[in-house]
Design a protein around this motif. Structure first.
Motif, PDB file in Angstrom:
ATOM      1  N   ASP A 160      11.586   6.218   3.180  1.00 33.08           N
ATOM      2  CA  ASP A 160      10.762   7.166   3.329  1.00 33.08           C
ATOM      3  C   ASP A 160       9.961   7.906   1.476  1.00 33.08           C
ATOM      4  N   PHE A 161       9.286   8.666   1.173  1.00 25.36           N
ATOM      5  CA  PHE A 161       9.711   9.668   0.298  1.00 25.36           C
ATOM      6  C   PHE A 161       9.209  10.973   0.628  1.00 25.36           C
ATOM      7  N   GLU A 177       8.727   3.187   0.807  1.00 19.75           N
ATOM      8  CA  GLU A 177       8.775   2.278  -0.166  1.00 19.75           C
ATOM      9  C   GLU A 177       7.893   1.504  -0.368  1.00 19.75           C
ATOM     10  N   ALA A 178       7.621   0.899   1.071  1.00 21.28           N
ATOM     11  CA  ALA A 178       7.324  -0.505   1.320  1.00 21.28           C
ATOM     12  C   ALA A 178       5.599  -0.608   0.576  1.00 21.28           C
ATOM     13  N   ASP A 179       5.425   0.912   0.471  1.00 21.63           N
ATOM     14  CA  ASP A 179       3.923   0.669   0.131  1.00 21.63           C
ATOM     15  C   ASP A 179       3.509   0.498  -1.154  1.00 21.63           C
ATOM     16  N   LEU A 180       4.488   1.549  -1.521  1.00 22.95           N
ATOM     17  CA  LEU A 180       4.263   1.892  -3.291  1.00 22.95           C
ATOM     18  C   LEU A 180       4.863   0.317  -4.159  1.00 22.95           C
ATOM     19  N   LYS A 200      12.605  14.227  -0.746  1.00 23.00           N
ATOM     20  CA  LYS A 200      14.162  13.571  -0.097  1.00 23.00           C
ATOM     21  C   LYS A 200      14.031  12.252   0.260  1.00 23.00           C
ATOM     22  N   THR A 201      14.911  11.694   0.072  1.00 22.55           N
ATOM     23  CA  THR A 201      14.728  10.064   0.365  1.00 22.55           C
ATOM     24  C   THR A 201      15.361   9.532   1.050  1.00 22.55           C
ATOM     25  N   LYS A 229       2.954   6.317  12.229  1.00 25.98           N
ATOM     26  CA  LYS A 229       3.146   6.592  11.091  1.00 25.98           C
ATOM     27  C   LYS A 229       2.979   6.041   9.794  1.00 25.98           C
ATOM     28  N   GLY A 230       2.248   4.563   9.761  1.00 26.22           N
ATOM     29  CA  GLY A 230       2.301   4.368   8.617  1.00 26.22           C
ATOM     30  C   GLY A 230       1.185   4.744   7.561  1.00 26.22           C
TER      31      GLY A 230
END
Lengths: 455, 686
Positions: A160-161, A177-180, A200-201, A229-230
């Protein structure tokens, strides 16, 4: 009552199907207690009188049984079953129990094993009057803990970013990250208000949220949001910076929307309209000298998202196999520091045995001669033969391990049978599996073939 | 050049000498037409040439060898440096000038410096228009240590913390920086001017470090460079500016391995006078002493004998022999140069006035920057303008904000210069105008002055803004707010678009296009009186083209009818205006509606469309009764259908329940009538 607590326990454990094939996820043992006990206990400690648990219909009975009978939970449990075949997200579940929600609410996932006092989070929520307050924790160091199944790809794909402002409490950017695709998009308007954002990652979302009540009302109207969350959290984070539509704007928007066909208008609801201030707040704002001066203004949007980052104490989400192992490990560490009895008095032994400091041995276990246990959890009613060595492993209930076996970094599910002289390293043994004697496995998953197919 | 050979004392010492390069040329035309006469570096700010500030900044940092790179107006800079003694032996450091007439960018300048191999060690690179008080020493030390550890460190850029929209943040240096938290290494460097979004490549985040996205930085254009920087410029001849360089380094980081770092100062001052708005902002900062010790009352060197000012309350600085007539008021933030005479009843605030100026009676100066030997007649008013040396403003002249009067121009009497006027003795060039260029070779066009615009005694040509020239928009003035607001708007709107994209599960394109198409054909039909049958044909064919369901079509047609009336009446029409516009439409559209609204299902579609339309336009919902009445009378809608709709509100995605109720409330009258009629008819039949 300031908050209502909701525990989300309807997940299927889709990220660790090898484990959840036989045991429903909320009941997976962590430190010889069902996983769901941890969030419920956390809520109980924080002083909650009542907890709403959302579970699959098929498991709700077992959950109640496990919590009240085995774990002696005293809070009143309101277990809401949702149909097993409905593939609902967490937001869908909230929508389902909408009528029960009277106040702001606390949503927590059943797989959170966390020792953080909840009041810290609540304080932030109160202090900033935030719409959403979320708990974040450093990612567990999966490198050394999960010797088990190293081959499996861990972690990175779900980074997550999270962008935090100044003092590290306000969440201004949130993306998975999965959505980007290949870039993280940041709006200039966001940067104008928060010109120094720390991204922060290395944080993971602990899946513990404090939400304002109106958010549930909004969910009721906007049915396109299905997970917290999503979808909901990123939406709220983003909406912090969109302008509240003024009445004039609304009519303008309506004019514009004439051009769009009805089907698209569905989601055009202004999220801000749900966040109506009470009269007192409006009055306070209008009388305060700062009124109208905030040009770059937060007055546009009253939505605010804050976070509390766990810096000490444990906080693990046991939602994957490595993190499940990690949770067990940490709980051992945590327990070893306390004064709880780690070895149940009811165990039967034969001859000498050696149990290390960070070990948990459940009720009715029988240990053979010269057994060595290190940093491991042994479930109830296991039978362990002579000269067995177990290190860094989680053994669930009713497991039989024959003489001379060596287990290292393993997870052994219920009712498994391990033959003598076998050596297992960093492996998973599914429930009711039979490991022949003198077998050697390293880094493998031993489950039913049918289950394998499902995977 | 010549200086270097002479001064070669011994090699070891040479290695330790701190070097700096000043690029005393801006390579742009922001200050045109002023820079036709004088290079930007020599423009006075608070009565001191800009270059003076830059040199003192470097001297204070302990720089021992300064290369001043001159391009345009090189002879003027050379003359200035020798006149003021900078190039003499008595100067606090060695100043060496480098002249190149054909350089076109800072990149060219550095390539030239490489060719002449002037750089031996880490050096400081600054622009000649810098005003700064940053203590460079620790930063240079940090840079050196970093480079000892890691040879790939090529540059440390200096930034000052300043919130977005800070006065001294130049709009062309609107930069977003992504730095590594612990090391201050720059990972991403992007200009965001005019962009509403910023895309950060995901590979930036592969490291385990936290990153800072910073938009609160003012680029000072001061960089501490490693010796290989000029070589890198030479190797990559496409690097024109430092920004090109930084971007190039970052892009090629994986191949070349070079790294750039950032250093952020918080409480020291630095700003570049890069455009007229910056000139204004920096002047104010100097007067308000943010730049201490670089303030007018502080003598910087022994040469500055006449530059002696005394400081009075409200930041009023007065030079020697200033003559103020009675009732003239110096309000605040004012510098009056020595030998200046100010007439009676004159009010001055936020202004700088040079040496030996003469200002008449009843003059109002606010935010005016008057250089040396300017004379202003009586009853003038000057606001926010730059008036260069030797300008004469005669009586009764009004200068509106953002004007520039270049050297020796004469304006007046009795003229009014509108905002943004620029006047110069040089005729405006139509193209190829380069800043800081010396006397152009082209033949002087013999244009005549325009007395109607600059006054009967006026001397000077008005420089017109070229609409296509984007640089002109950087002139100071009103445009700032306008630009901001417009960009804000667009940002807002695409935010909404974004939301639509993200929140709508269905891509609405087809149906939306279809809708506009139907609307278009309908309006055309109304205007050209086309037969309903033909219209139906047209709509049907587009229905197939866009694959629209029958239900959508029905809703769409009804909406279109309602909306075309709305368009005719204007979108803000009141209920009665709308009704007036709708009435003549309904009759010709009757056929159309009858064609589509045929059974009970389509009736429901129609009612839903009505509900939605009036629900979103509640101000005209009173019209609903008339529409229902019409449709009922024409047998398009039937009693049962209407009642069914009225009693069972279908869950609507678009309308809130409140709106639905309001729509129904609007229809109540008709429903009552309908029910009564029904009862009556029942009674009758009984």
């Amino acid at each position: 009552m300031e908050f209502q607590a909701v525990v989300m326990a309807a997940g299927r454990g889709s990220r660790m199907t090898d484990l959840t094939a036989s045991i429903p996820k909320p009941l997976l043992p962590v430190g010889n207690r069902p996983m769901i006990w941890y969030p419920v206990n956390m809520l109980e400690t924080a002083g909650f009188q009542e907890v709403i648990i959302i579970a699959l219909e098929s498991t709700s009975h077992d959950i109640r049984q496990a919590l009240t009978a085995m774990c002696d939970v005293k809070v009143s449990l309101d277990i809401v079953g949702i149909p097993d075949d409905a593939d609902w997200g967490t937001a869908d579940s909230l929508r389902h129990i909408k009528d029960k929600i009277q106040t702001d609410l606390l949503v927590v996932s059943c797989d959170l094993v966390c020792s953080v006092p909840l009041h810290q989070l609540a304080d932030i929520h109160r202090m900033h009057n935030s719409t959403l307050t979320m708990l974040l924790a450093d990612l567990p160091q999966t490198t050394d803990s999960a010797g088990i199944l190293k081959s499996k790809k861990i972690g990175n794909e779900q980074r997550d970013f999270i962008g935090l402002d100044g003092d590290g409490r306000r969440v201004v950017i949130m993306a998975s990250e999965a959505d980007l695709d290949d870039a993280l998009t940041v709006r200039r308007s966001v940067l104008k208000r928060h010109p120094c954002v720390r991204v922060k990652t290395k944080l993971q979302d602990a899946h513990l949220f404090l939400l304002k009540k109106w958010v549930v009302d909004y969910l009721q109207q906007n049915r396109s949001v299905s997970t917290i969350k999503g979808e909901l959290v990123p939406l709220l984070v983003r909406k912090q910076f969109s302008r509240r539509k003024k009445p004039a704007d609304v009519s303008k928007a309506a004019d514009l929307s004439m051009v769009s066909p009805p089907s698209t208008k569905e989601d055009n609801l202004d999220i801000h309209s749900f966040d109506e201030d009470d009269e007192m707040t409006v009055l306070t704002r209008s009388l305060s000298s700062g009124a109208g001066q905030r040009v770059d203004g937060t007055q546009d949007s009253t939505i605010t998202c804050y976070t509390h980052i766990v810096t000490e104490g444990m906080c693990v989400r046991a939602n994957t196999l490595p993190s499940y192992v990690e949770a067990n490990k940490q709980i051992l560490h945590e327990l070893a520091g306390g004064d709880e009895v780690l070895v149940h008095p009811s165990i039967t032994t034969k001859g000498k045995y050696q149990i290390g400091p960070e070990c948990l041995v459940g009720e009715g276990v029988s240990l053979g001669d010269k057994v060595t246990l290190k940093k491991s959890i042994i479930g109830k009613h296991c039978t362990i033969g002579d000269r067995v060595k177990i290190t860094n492993s989680v053994i669930m209930n009713h497991v039989t391990i024959k003489d001379g076996s060596i287990l290292q970094g393993c997870v052994v599910c219920d009712n498994a049978h391990i033959g003598d002289q076998s050596e297992l390293k960093d492996s998973l043994v599914g429930s009711s599996q039979n490991i022949p004697s003198k077998a050697k496995y390293s880094n493998e998953v031993i489950v039913n073939e049918e289950q394998m197919l499902e995977v | 050049m010549a200086g270097r050979g002479r001064k070669k004392v011994d090699v070891v010492q040479q290695e330790d000498v701190l070097q700096a390069v000043i690029i005393a040329d801006s390579f742009d035309v922001r200050f045109a037409p002023i820079t036709k006469d004088i290079p930007r570096a020599l423009m006075p700010i608070a009565n001191r040439p800009l270059l003076e500030y830059t040199l003192h900044f470097l001297v204070a940092a302990g720089i021992q060898e300064i290369f001043v790179f001159c391009c345009a107006h090189a002879n003027k800079i050379l003359k200035y440096l020798s006149d003021t003694g900078w190039t003499s032996d008595k100067a606090p450091c060695q100043v060496i000038t480098q002249v190149s007439e054909d350089s076109l960018s800072p990149g060219d300048a550095l390539r030239l410096i490489y060719d002449r191999s002037l750089i031996r060690t880490d050096f400081v690179l600054v622009m000649g228009d810098l005003v700064s008080t940053i203590n460079l020493q620790p930063i240079i030390q940090q840079h050196k240590q970093r480079r000892l550890k890691d040879k790939v460190t090529v540059m440390t850029m200096l930034f000052r913390e300043a919130a977005p929209r800070h006065d001294t943040r130049s709009s062309d240096d609107d930069v977003v920086l992504v730095t590594e938290r612990d090391t201050n290494r720059v990972l991403h460097y992007q200009m965001v001017e005019g962009q509403s979004k910023l895309d950060l490549p995901l590979d930036l985040f592969s490291d385990q470090n936290d990153l800072d996205i910073r938009y609160n930085l003012l680029d000072c254009h001061v960089s501490v460079c490693s010796p290989q920087v000029p070589q890198l410029f030479a190797d990559n001849f496409d690097y024109q500016t430092r920004n090109d360089f930084v971007r190039g380094i970052l892009v090629h980081e994986e191949i070349m391995g070079n790294q750039v770092h950032a250093h952020v100062v918080t409480d020291e001052y630095a700003a570049r006078v890069s455009s007229p708005p910056m000139y204004d902002a920096v002047s104010k900062d100097i007067l308000q002493r943010w730049t201490y010790p670089l303030v007018p009352d502080n003598r910087l060197s022994s040469q500055e004998q006449d530059g002696f000012y005394t400081l009075h309350r409200h930041h009023v600085y007065r030079g020697k022999d200033v003559f103020l007539d009675h009732d003239s008021i110096l309000e605040e933030n004012v510098v009056i140069g020595p030998g200046t005479r100010i007439g009676s009843h004159t009010t001055i605030s936020n202004s700088v006035i040079g040496q030996n100026c003469v200002i008449g009676d009843n003059v109002r100066l606010d935010g005016a920057y008057l250089w040396d030997n300017v004379s202003v007649g009586s009853d003038c008013s000057l606001t926010q303008c730059i008036v260069c040396s030797g300008v004469t403003i005669t009586d009764r002249v009004v200068v509106e904000p953002s004007c520039v009067l270049a050297s020796n121009v004469v304006v007046g009497p009795d003229v009014h210069l509108p905002a943004g006027t620029r006047v110069s003795l040089h005729p405006a060039q139509t193209q190829g105008a380069e800043d800081d260029f010396q006397e152009t070779t082209e033949t002087v066009q013999h244009q005549t002055y325009q007395p109607d615009r600059i006054g009967a005694e006026g001397k000077g040509y008005i420089w017109e803004d070229d609409a296509d020239d984007s640089l002109v928009s950087l002139m100071w003035g009103l445009r700032l707010e306008q630009e901001e607001s417009s960009s804000e708007e667009s940002e807002e709107s695409d935010e909404e678009e974004d939301d639509m994209d993200q929140e709508n599960s269905l891509p609405p394109d087809d149906s939306r296009i279809f809708y506009t198409e139907v609307l278009d054909s309908m309006q055309r039909a109304i205007e050209e009186n086309i037969n309903a049958d033909n219209l139906i044909l047209e709509i049907n064919s587009s229905k197939y083209a866009y694959n629209i369901s029958m239900q959508e079509l029905n809703v769409c047609v009804v909406r279109c009818v309602l909306e075309s009336a709305h368009i005719r009446a204007s979108l803000m029409a009141t209920a009665s205006e709308y009704l007036a516009a709708l009435k003549p439409l309904l009759q010709p559209m009757k056929g159309l509606l009858k064609n589509y609204i045929r059974n009970s299902d389509s009736q429901q579609d129609c009612l839903l469309a009505l509900e939605e339309y009036f629900g979103t336009h509640l101000n005209i919902s009173a019209v609903l009764v008339s529409v229902l009445n019409f449709l009922y009378n024409e047998d398009i809608l039937e009693e049962d259908g209407i009642l069914k709709w009225y009693r069972h509100p279908a869950p609507s995605g678009t309308l809130t329940q409140k709106a639905q109720q309001q729509v129904r409330a609007a229809a109540t009258k008709f429903i009552q009538w309908l029910q009564e009629a029904e009862e009556e008819s029942e009674e009758e039949s009984d």
